[in-house]
Design a protein around this motif. Sequence first.
Motif, PDB file in Angstrom:
ATOM      1  N   ALA A 197       6.264  10.281  19.844  1.00  0.00           N
ATOM      2  CA  ALA A 197       5.568   9.467  18.859  1.00  0.00           C
ATOM      3  C   ALA A 197       6.524   8.537  18.126  1.00  0.00           C
ATOM      4  N   THR A 198       6.033   7.345  17.843  1.00  0.00           N
ATOM      5  CA  THR A 198       6.668   6.482  16.857  1.00  0.00           C
ATOM      6  C   THR A 198       6.041   6.831  15.517  1.00  0.00           C
ATOM      7  N   MET A 199       6.862   7.222  14.568  1.00  0.00           N
ATOM      8  CA  MET A 199       6.352   7.742  13.303  1.00  0.00           C
ATOM      9  C   MET A 199       6.416   6.668  12.218  1.00  0.00           C
ATOM     10  N   LEU A 200       5.256   6.387  11.644  1.00  0.00           N
ATOM     11  CA  LEU A 200       5.146   5.362  10.614  1.00  0.00           C
ATOM     12  C   LEU A 200       5.001   6.030   9.256  1.00  0.00           C
ATOM     13  N   GLY A 201       5.984   5.893   8.423  1.00  0.00           N
ATOM     14  CA  GLY A 201       5.932   6.466   7.081  1.00  0.00           C
ATOM     15  C   GLY A 201       5.768   5.400   6.032  1.00  0.00           C
ATOM     16  N   ASN A 202       6.031   5.792   4.781  1.00  0.00           N
ATOM     17  CA  ASN A 202       5.991   4.880   3.642  1.00  0.00           C
ATOM     18  C   ASN A 202       4.623   4.247   3.416  1.00  0.00           C
ATOM     19  N   ILE A 203       3.563   4.924   3.845  1.00  0.00           N
ATOM     20  CA  ILE A 203       2.247   4.332   3.616  1.00  0.00           C
ATOM     21  C   ILE A 203       1.325   5.272   2.861  1.00  0.00           C
ATOM     22  N   SER A 204       1.812   6.448   2.501  1.00  0.00           N
ATOM     23  CA  SER A 204       0.944   7.411   1.828  1.00  0.00           C
ATOM     24  C   SER A 204       0.793   7.105   0.346  1.00  0.00           C
ATOM     25  N   GLN A 205       1.706   6.282  -0.215  1.00  0.00           N
ATOM     26  CA  GLN A 205       1.612   5.925  -1.621  1.00  0.00           C
ATOM     27  C   GLN A 205       0.835   4.621  -1.774  1.00  0.00           C
ATOM     28  N   PRO A 206      -0.156   4.580  -2.676  1.00  0.00           N
ATOM     29  CA  PRO A 206      -0.920   3.346  -2.872  1.00  0.00           C
ATOM     30  C   PRO A 206       0.006   2.171  -3.161  1.00  0.00           C
ATOM     31  N   GLY A 207      -0.238   1.063  -2.465  1.00  0.00           N
ATOM     32  CA  GLY A 207       0.547  -0.140  -2.683  1.00  0.00           C
ATOM     33  C   GLY A 207       1.841  -0.199  -1.901  1.00  0.00           C
ATOM     34  N   ALA A 284     -10.390   1.360   1.126  1.00  0.00           N
ATOM     35  CA  ALA A 284      -9.016   0.926   0.901  1.00  0.00           C
ATOM     36  C   ALA A 284      -8.871   0.078  -0.346  1.00  0.00           C
ATOM     37  N   ASP A 285      -9.960  -0.135  -1.058  1.00  0.00           N
ATOM     38  CA  ASP A 285      -9.930  -0.933  -2.284  1.00  0.00           C
ATOM     39  C   ASP A 285     -10.032  -0.072  -3.539  1.00  0.00           C
ATOM     40  N   LYS A 286     -10.057   1.254  -3.379  1.00  0.00           N
ATOM     41  CA  LYS A 286     -10.197   2.171  -4.512  1.00  0.00           C
ATOM     42  C   LYS A 286      -9.000   3.121  -4.559  1.00  0.00           C
ATOM     43  N   PRO A 287      -8.486   3.424  -5.750  1.00  0.00           N
ATOM     44  CA  PRO A 287      -7.293   4.284  -5.854  1.00  0.00           C
ATOM     45  C   PRO A 287      -7.441   5.639  -5.166  1.00  0.00           C
ATOM     46  N   ALA A 288      -8.603   6.283  -5.308  1.00  0.00           N
ATOM     47  CA  ALA A 288      -8.764   7.639  -4.774  1.00  0.00           C
ATOM     48  C   ALA A 288      -8.734   7.667  -3.250  1.00  0.00           C
ATOM     49  N   THR A 289      -9.173   6.594  -2.619  1.00  0.00           N
ATOM     50  CA  THR A 289      -9.287   6.579  -1.159  1.00  0.00           C
ATOM     51  C   THR A 289      -8.367   5.565  -0.499  1.00  0.00           C
ATOM     52  N   GLU A 290      -7.579   4.858  -1.287  1.00  0.00           N
ATOM     53  CA  GLU A 290      -6.749   3.784  -0.733  1.00  0.00           C
ATOM     54  C   GLU A 290      -5.775   4.282   0.325  1.00  0.00           C
ATOM     55  N   ARG A 329     -11.156  17.256  -4.709  1.00  0.00           N
ATOM     56  CA  ARG A 329     -10.183  16.162  -4.553  1.00  0.00           C
ATOM     57  C   ARG A 329     -10.042  15.754  -3.095  1.00  0.00           C
ATOM     58  N   ASN A 330      -9.843  16.722  -2.208  1.00  0.00           N
ATOM     59  CA  ASN A 330      -9.592  16.412  -0.804  1.00  0.00           C
ATOM     60  C   ASN A 330     -10.762  15.700  -0.145  1.00  0.00           C
ATOM     61  N   CYS A 331     -11.951  16.219  -0.361  1.00  0.00           N
ATOM     62  CA  CYS A 331     -13.123  15.614   0.270  1.00  0.00           C
ATOM     63  C   CYS A 331     -13.370  14.201  -0.260  1.00  0.00           C
ATOM     64  N   ALA A 332     -13.109  14.001  -1.548  1.00  0.00           N
ATOM     65  CA  ALA A 332     -13.264  12.664  -2.107  1.00  0.00           C
ATOM     66  C   ALA A 332     -12.279  11.684  -1.488  1.00  0.00           C
ATOM     67  N   GLN A 333     -11.093  12.157  -1.121  1.00  0.00           N
ATOM     68  CA  GLN A 333     -10.078  11.283  -0.540  1.00  0.00           C
ATOM     69  C   GLN A 333     -10.355  10.919   0.910  1.00  0.00           C
TER      70      GLN A 333
END
Length: 455
Positions: A197-207, A284-290, A329-333
């Motif tokens: 796998a090519t692993m893509l990180g740095n995307i779990s934090q909003p923004g 992707a436009d809301k903080p909880a699910t971005e 929390r998890n289901c909302a995300q």
Amino acid sequence: MNSSLLTRRDLLRRGSAGFGWLAFASMAAESAARDAAGPLAVKSTHFPATAKRVIFLCMRGGPSQMETFDPKPELSARHGQAGRVAKTKLLGSRWKFAKHGQSGIDVVELMPEIARHADKLCVLRGMATDNENHPQALEQLHTGSFQFVRPSMGAWAVHGLGTENASLPGFISINPLTALGGIRYYSSAFLPAACSATMLGNISQPGAPLTLGDISNPRLTSAAQRGQLDLLQAMNRDLFAKTADPRIEGLIESCELAFRMQGELPRVMDLSGESKSTLQLYGADKPATESFGRQCLLARRFAEAGVRFIEISHTEWDLHGSLFSGMTRNCAQIDKPIAGLLQDLDQRGLLSDTLVLWGGEFGRSPDDASLDGRGHNNKGYSMWMAGGGVKAGHIHGATDELGYAAVDGRVHIHDLHATMLHLLGLDHERLTYRHGGRDFRLTDVKGRVVKEILA
């Protein structure tokens, strides 16, 4: 016969009337053809496939089946009674279930968006695996084994099918798991390195920017990099000609792929061209699910671009305590992003040949000491599939009335892997790789295709 003057090739030519040389010539021709094609070249399937690619939604920690897709009214009725484990009590779910769609599939009220797509789901309620510890169960989920280092299921898919886009990896892990087994979940092990796998990180934090580390070289132009790589590859090929070591072959292809990726990967990862309505569809436009919404949207873009196996992960499901707040929390995300992915794939005509798989390494127990958490359960839990040739709006298997273990339609992880490969047009018993003197496969010596769930 002076050994200092007689090479191995001379011996093959002269010994036994040259029969050894005939065999060598045939093997060399096959090897040359394989080298020319490369480990990522598109390969023929064993039989007609219904899926071309896989998107695996990995819920690390083990989602509770009693709070997602397997309602247990008897468990709720016996809430507070003694459990099977010492000092525990039976814990009924705090949330209601309802039947959705024409199929009447039960979905917990925490997932109203996914519930709208109930008729697309094939819910496997009788899942089982061999180990109830996270590292081992996660490794078996990904590789089929928790005792030895083995290739990931994504690597096997790429090895069996190649990739449809020579400028992108065949296997991509978005927001990969780094704890516990980490890289072992995505490794090619003894398969060619280009299958990992090519692993893509740095995307779990909003923004956070959607970037891949070391994708560009600010010190060298593209032409200079090409010249440097050509020199390196010439040395690699000389070494490969002398040793025929498949690891060198994989390294050669990996270097070439990395060079090609510099132009293609940033383009596919650029979400700036997506419409506002698409971003809203994924949450992707809301903080909880971005965060998870961007992962799901990126998975669709990679699937559209020809990537063979895409994994994205959500990591907060190990709820030994704080079950109420954690599940909320998890289901909302994940609810809106996953629903958006299913809808987007469907409306683009991709769901029919994309297998979407959701689930974790195991499930949760019906009893708990605190009545606000659940222990590990590897004997009976739920996963679901959608698209790619599985029955839509279908429930397969069942756990007992309290949810301790699978009692009908049991699907072991080996069976899941065999079925996944079957949908991709691959016979899990024929998809093998010679290593250490024997043929290995994803399902080892086990596994059966679950034909009951095939459309």
